[in-house]
Enzyme design. Structure first.
Site, PDB file in Angstrom:
ATOM      1  N   PHE A 127       0.817  -1.217   0.000  1.00 37.84           N
ATOM      2  CA  PHE A 127       0.000   0.000   0.000  1.00 37.84           C
ATOM      3  C   PHE A 127       0.847   1.262   0.000  1.00 37.84           C
ATOM      4  O   PHE A 127       0.397   2.332  -0.427  1.00 37.84           O
ATOM      5  CB  PHE A 127      -0.959  -0.004   1.192  1.00 37.84           C
ATOM      6  CG  PHE A 127      -0.407   0.495   2.498  1.00 37.84           C
ATOM      7  CD1 PHE A 127      -0.665   1.789   2.930  1.00 37.84           C
ATOM      8  CD2 PHE A 127       0.349  -0.329   3.316  1.00 37.84           C
ATOM      9  CE1 PHE A 127      -0.175   2.251   4.140  1.00 37.84           C
ATOM     10  CE2 PHE A 127       0.844   0.122   4.523  1.00 37.84           C
ATOM     11  CZ  PHE A 127       0.581   1.416   4.939  1.00 37.84           C
ATOM     12  N   LYS A 128       2.098   1.158   0.441  1.00 32.07           N
ATOM     13  CA  LYS A 128       2.957   2.339   0.471  1.00 32.07           C
ATOM     14  C   LYS A 128       3.179   2.910  -0.931  1.00 32.07           C
ATOM     15  O   LYS A 128       3.481   4.101  -1.078  1.00 32.07           O
ATOM     16  CB  LYS A 128       4.306   1.998   1.106  1.00 32.07           C
ATOM     17  CG  LYS A 128       4.221   1.381   2.506  1.00 32.07           C
ATOM     18  CD  LYS A 128       3.659   2.342   3.525  1.00 32.07           C
ATOM     19  CE  LYS A 128       3.533   1.722   4.899  1.00 32.07           C
ATOM     20  NZ  LYS A 128       4.808   1.496   5.567  1.00 32.07           N
TER      21      LYS A 128
END
Length: 464
Positions: free
Chosen positions: A111-112
């Site tokens: 998700f980063k």
């Protein structure tokens, strides 16, 4: 739009200066002076937008013309063109009351990427515009490092150094960082845990003279641009649930696996902007300082535990101060006093009336290792859906705390193949995506250092 510090020690600055400052020069975190308020008409207009167009609308509220509209659109489109799914962050229905927001379709399967693909391109844009050198310094509990490196590797005018705790990230996470051979990338493997890495980063940024001399910039979620980018997918998920015609879609709960409080703070920001968010369920693991804060009003680190969800193996959450600022009525003096007390005493305790406010918005649950593996196995068995251990914590917390009459969206923060060590314990057979499988054949590039400021600073001076 003006930006200020949670501790009140800097004058109002613009968006680009806020991005470049990262950690506020007074040691606090940067927040917008005011949070834009959205009408129902505005939300209705946004509902059919693509992910990139939705990001453009939200970013524009906070950037406020500092980046020309056409340039901002180009930055956003470039950033999200690297994602493998056309929706960028698709929503998968598990049951009517439980859906999963897949945030792992970016280049490093985490998700980063949603924030760091944008921030990497933003830094490159700023470097070109200002004809400046940018030295990025960050710490990772696993995913931030690979995403940050991927966002800036090989780019002119930018060097990046990432600290990770030696032996305390998954093998795939380590390989994603350390198999990058670009000369503008330095990986430091630090003796200690993530909190040690994070402490070093914050103390180096607090050394304002060193920070300014070497043009240090932040890639961690202490940088407000990270939070802003993550806010978008809460809106996107809400719209996807609402268009399904689910009865309870007027209010959507979100269950968020988090260790540093950044991802769930982005949801809190979306709620404060006017998105109809119900409960924000804070899912953590056995490093449960945030669960204890939500349930008891006490913020105090305890014994560190290594778990199957290593990206949440964090005791001191760097974004907690941002929430504390709003909880304390945006009183910078109160926040500064609490953070000074925390530094001296290692503990923050809030009064009962503030704890009531916390619990009106948040619920929290710490998922133990066995529960985490059980959740992966159960969802895979019942719904033929494979989760990574962090996503499993989010789903397990939702099952424990969510109102089944409402819709809860659990955030899926990483591709399961990044955590094969945990999947093999269940056991579940899985296949690495080709991009991950190829990492095991590449040479690694990393330098092991002791967990001290001086050791890290010495490596930085050689690198810069």
């Amino acid at each position: 739009m003006e930006y200020i510090s949670t501790r009140g020690g800097i004058g109002a600055i613009g968006f680009i200066d806020a991005v470049l400052m990262g950690l506020a020069d007074d040691g606090g975190l940067i927040v917008p002076r005011h949070i834009p308020q959205l009408s129902q008409d505005m939300l209705a207009k946004w509902q059919k937008l693509s992910y990139a167009d939705l990001a453009l609308e939200i970013f524009s509220l906070y950037i406020d013309g500092e980046i020309p509209h056409a340039e901002l659109r180009k930055l956003i489109q470039t950033s999200y063109s690297t994602f493998r799914h056309p929706e960028v962050t698709p929503v998968r229905r598990i049951r009517d009351d439980l859906q999963i927001l897949e945030l792992f379709h970016g280049p490093t399967f985490a998700f980063k990427d949603v924030a760091l693909q944008f921030l990497g391109n933003l830094y490159s844009y700023i470097s070109r515009q200002n004809h400046s050198i940018i030295h990025i310094l960050g710490a990772t509990s696993g995913d931030t490092g690979a995403s940050a490196i991927e966002g800036v590797r090989g780019k002119d005018g930018i060097r990046i150094c990432i600290l990770h705790p030696h032996g305390k990230v998954s093998k795939v996470q380590e390989l994603q960082m350390t198999t990058v051979g670009d000369p503008n990338v330095l990986n430091l493997s630090v003796d200690g845990n993530f909190d040690d890495c994070q402490r070093i980063i914050k103390e180096l940024f607090a050394d304002v003279a060193f920070k300014q001399e070497y043009h240090l910039r932040a890639i961690n979620s202490i940088n407000f641009a990270r939070i802003l980018a993550q806010t978008v997918y809460y809106f996107y998920a809400y719209f996807r649930v609402a268009e399904q015609g689910v009865q309870a879609a007027s209010v959507v709960n979100f269950s968020v696996p988090t260790g540093n409080f950044g991802d769930i703070f982005a949801g809190y920001l979306a709620k404060k902007m006017g998105l109809p968010v119900g409960k924000l369920i804070l899912a953590t693991n056995e490093n449960n300082i945030l669960e204890r804060f939500v349930n008891e009003g006490v913020y105090e680190p305890s014994e560190f535990h290594m778990t199957y969800s290593p990206s949440m193996d964090i005791q001191v959450a760097s974004n907690f101060e941002r929430y504390l600022y709003y909880l304390c009525g945006e009183n910078a003096g109160t926040v500064s006093g609490l953070m000074n007390a925390f530094k001296q005493e290692g503990k923050i305790t809030i009064p009962a009336d503030l704890l009531t406010q916390v619990q009106q918005i948040f619920a929290a649950y710490g998922v133990e290792n066995d529960e985490c593996l059980a959740a992966i196995g159960e969802v895979y068995s019942k719904y033929d859906y494979l989760m990574d251990p962090h996503t499993a914590c989010g789903v397990a917390a939702a099952e424990k705390l969510a109102n089944k009459a409402e819709v809860t969206v659990a955030l899926s923060t990483a591709h399961p193949a990044k955590f094969g060590e945990a999947l093999e314990l269940i056991p579940i057979e899985f296949t690495h995506p080709p991009e991950i499988a190829a990492l095991f054949e590449k040479p690694q590039h990393q330098t092991r250092v002791s967990g001290s400021n001086n050791a890290v600073k010495a490596e930085l001076l050689r690198f810069f």
